[in-house]
Design a protein around this motif. Structure first.
Motif, mmCIF file in Angstrom:
data_model
loop_
_atom_site.group_PDB
_atom_site.id
_atom_site.type_symbol
_atom_site.label_atom_id
_atom_site.label_comp_id
_atom_site.label_asym_id
_atom_site.label_seq_id
_atom_site.Cartn_x
_atom_site.Cartn_y
_atom_site.Cartn_z
ATOM 1 N N PHE A 77 0.820 -1.205 0.000
ATOM 2 C CA PHE A 77 0.000 0.000 0.000
ATOM 3 C C PHE A 77 0.860 1.263 0.000
ATOM 4 O O PHE A 77 0.628 2.189 -0.780
ATOM 5 C CB PHE A 77 -0.922 0.028 1.219
ATOM 6 N N LEU A 78 1.854 1.306 0.864
ATOM 7 C CA LEU A 78 2.578 2.550 1.121
ATOM 8 C C LEU A 78 3.594 2.887 0.029
ATOM 9 O O LEU A 78 3.575 3.993 -0.524
ATOM 10 C CB LEU A 78 3.278 2.463 2.482
ATOM 11 N N GLU A 79 4.491 1.958 -0.266
ATOM 12 C CA GLU A 79 5.576 2.280 -1.191
ATOM 13 C C GLU A 79 5.093 2.527 -2.628
ATOM 14 O O GLU A 79 5.485 3.535 -3.235
ATOM 15 C CB GLU A 79 6.638 1.172 -1.153
ATOM 16 N N PRO A 80 4.236 1.665 -3.190
ATOM 17 C CA PRO A 80 3.750 1.957 -4.550
ATOM 18 C C PRO A 80 2.955 3.263 -4.625
ATOM 19 O O PRO A 80 3.029 3.967 -5.638
ATOM 20 C CB PRO A 80 2.857 0.752 -4.877
ATOM 21 N N ARG A 81 2.213 3.574 -3.585
ATOM 22 C CA ARG A 81 1.477 4.843 -3.597
ATOM 23 C C ARG A 81 2.434 6.024 -3.653
ATOM 24 O O ARG A 81 2.224 6.978 -4.415
ATOM 25 C CB ARG A 81 0.573 4.950 -2.362
ATOM 26 N N GLN A 82 3.503 5.972 -2.867
ATOM 27 C CA GLN A 82 4.478 7.057 -2.892
ATOM 28 C C GLN A 82 5.161 7.142 -4.263
ATOM 29 O O GLN A 82 5.414 8.239 -4.780
ATOM 30 C CB GLN A 82 5.522 6.847 -1.791
ATOM 31 N N GLN A 83 5.427 5.994 -4.869
ATOM 32 C CA GLN A 83 6.028 5.988 -6.201
ATOM 33 C C GLN A 83 5.063 6.561 -7.239
ATOM 34 O O GLN A 83 5.475 7.279 -8.159
ATOM 35 C CB GLN A 83 6.418 4.554 -6.579
ATOM 36 N N ALA A 84 3.770 6.247 -7.077
ATOM 37 C CA ALA A 84 2.768 6.774 -8.002
ATOM 38 C C ALA A 84 2.640 8.287 -7.854
ATOM 39 O O ALA A 84 2.525 9.016 -8.847
ATOM 40 C CB ALA A 84 1.426 6.095 -7.753
ATOM 41 N N LEU A 85 2.669 8.773 -6.617
ATOM 42 C CA LEU A 85 2.596 10.223 -6.389
ATOM 43 C C LEU A 85 3.835 10.915 -6.945
ATOM 44 O O LEU A 85 3.752 12.023 -7.501
ATOM 45 C CB LEU A 85 2.441 10.509 -4.894
#
Length: 546
Positions: A411-419
């Motif tokens: 949840f956390l790391e891919p979301r930050q990469q997407a942002l």
């Protein structure tokens, strides 16, 4: 158990699904771009399909579709119906599409086993089994629309159909199984290969036994069942099978893709992968496996489950060891797909066994508490009290674990990469310009990095695409070498052999970084002009193609 009693388990399952959905939706609800190249490839396929070119390779001129289409066709339908931008659909659709996985996992568990085991298995599937593995690394409900995560629902359906076919021996169920197996192949090769191997194993054992007993008419029946499975499989899978079988003859040239071992599945990370899987959930699953082996007696289900376990483990080990084996034996052993796809479904079986282990471990405690309450209070039906306490215990366990679950790396790391990707505005500007101004049949020359994003997502044709996203049925090395020569020629006028390549590949546009553009030398044999420029990139049209 009567339907009234089953409602509590179904209701509890719905609550678990809602809890997981809320977390997945919260992860992706405001994203505009998904985080990695897999999604850019899907965007390219969607744009190509919407442009009326289903069946073509969206990034290589004159080539055919090589990637299973079910996921991007589903996303294409969403884009067509809603009118939303392709990139937004791809970034957010996973929270909705992937919900089919746990729903049909729960359905399979209920129909093969019972409601208690099914609810405990769903607890593991949603919250426990995958731990901090990426969503594509183990069967779970992930918010990211990757083919493994989406198509797994067909795997669970096919297990159920397999059970119905072999337990009833009715021809109808073999037809249904073949049809859904064909749809599964439209979605992903891994679950399809696993089920095919399962069918070969189960039916092969029956054929051998019938031959030993000289029951030749029975052998004929078994082959008829096989034929009734194969025919609908070919019909339903034909929209994809046509290209990979009849156009490419399943002849892989670029085998690097098949031996891809990303992230935690890289060979040097094997010890770390083992550590990530030595968890509470795995321990409970091992206990469940022992209980299942010793006490579960339904013969068809036993054979299905144990065959699936062996197939996923053997195929994972085989594919993981294949590069080393090929190098040591100096022969090319048969290849299928990257090993981690088989591991994904091994983790689904972990959740199955977890269901049995959880009930076996918690059952005595719940029974003791139930007996205590029966002695202290007037309870008309102790069995209902026991089942109510079991449901309550599973729900409380999920709620207690939820804060840990919500902090999963998936949840956390891919979301930050997407942002972070959303801030790559110069690349997004290039994507938007190409999408709005350049026909998808034009060929673009660009650097290695730009071949993934922004160019691959546009669906425009290229000379070469990064190796793990290139067409496995054509030579990557040749196209990559030609790309390098052409880019070199534009800055050094060497090698001279590159002059012919521009015409051979019908290159109409060149995308360069501004740093590379400083050294750009317009070829004497091609007219060129700058059609787009921003702070990072320059887009050049050749032969006045604007």
């Amino acid at each position: 158990m009567q339907l009234k009693e089953n409602v509590k388990y179904i209701s509890a399952g719905v609550i678990l699904l809602i809890l997981a959905f809320l977390q997945c939706y919260r992860t992706v609800h405001d994203l505009h771009w998904a985080f990695e190249p897999d999604f850019d490839r899907d965007i390219g396929y969607i744009r190509s399909t919407l442009d009326g070119h289903f069946g073509s390779d969206p990034n290589i001129a004159g080539e055919y579709m090589w990637y299973n289409p079910l996921l991007y066709l589903s996303e294409t339908a969403i884009v067509y119906v809603t009118g939303l931008p392709v990139n937004i659909v791809v970034a957010r659709a996973g929270a909705f599409l992937n919900l089919l996985g746990p729903v049909f996992f729960f359905f399979m568990m209920i129909r093969l086993f019972d409601y208690k085991v099914a609810l405990a298995g769903l607890l593991s599937f949603l919250f426990l089994a995958s731990g901090n593995l990426p969503g594509w690394g183990g069967a779970t409900y992930s918010p990211w629309p990757l083919a493994d995560s989406y198509v797994q629902f067909l795997f669970y359906l096919n297990i159920f159909f397999c059970y119905k076919a072999f337990s009833t021996q009715k021809m109808y169920w073999f037809l249904v199984l073949g049809a859904f197996l064909g749809i599964s192949f439209l979605g992903h090769s891994a679950p399809t290969i696993i089920i095919i191997l399962l069918l070969i194993s189960l039916q092969g054992q029956k054929v051998v036994l019938a031959l030993k007993n000289k029951q030749f008419s029975t052998v004929g029946t078994y082959f008829l069942q096989g034929a009734l499975t194969i025919i609908p499989f070919f019909i339903l899978s034909f929209p994809f099978l046509y290209f990979v079988l009849f156009k490419y003859h399943l002849h892989f040239i670029n085998r690097v893709i098949l031996q891809c071992a990303p992230g935690i599945f890289a060979r040097h990370n094997t010890l770390e992968l083992l550590k990530l899987n030595i968890t509470f959930s795995m321990v409970v699953a091992v206990i469940g496996f022992v209980w299942f082996y010793r006490k579960y007696q339904q013969p068809v289900i036993r054979r299905i489950v144990f065959n699936l376990l062996l197939i996923t483990l053997i195929m994972y080990v085989y594919e993981a060891a294949l590069p080393t084996a090929n190098r040591m034996l100096h022969i090319t052993l048969p290849d299928t797909i990257p090993a981690f796809h088989y591991f994904f479904y091994f983790k689904a079986l972990q959740s199955v066994f977890f269901g049995f282990g959880f009930i076996a471990l918690s059952g005595p405690v719940i029974q003791w508490l139930s007996d205590l309450l029966v002695r202290k209070f007037t309870v008309k039906n102790p069995l209902i009290l026991y089942s109510n306490l079991m449901v309550l215990f599973i729900l409380l366990f999920a709620l207690g674990y939820y804060s840990i679950y919500s902090k999963r790396k998936d949840f956390l790391e891919p979301r930050q990469q997407a942002l972070a990707k959303e801030k790559r505005t110069d690349e997004i500007e290039v994507y938007n310009y190409i999408s709005k101004n350049i026909p998808l049949d034009k060929v673009m020359l660009c650097g290695h990095d730009q071949s993934l994003f922004p160019v691959m997502a546009t669906g425009i044709k290229m000379v070469s695409v990064e190796i793990y996203f290139s067409n496995p049925y054509i030579s990557y090395e040749k196209r990559e070498s030609d790309r390098h020569d052409m880019l070199s020629f534009l800055s050094t006028s060497q090698p001279l052999s590159a002059e012919k390549l521009f015409a051979a590949y019908r290159v109409s546009y060149v995308l360069l970084t501004n740093q590379s553009f400083e050294n750009y030398k317009s070829p004497s044999f091609l007219a060129s002009s700058v059609v787009f420029k921003n702070n990072s990139f320059t887009l050049i049209a050749l032969n006045n193609t604007i």
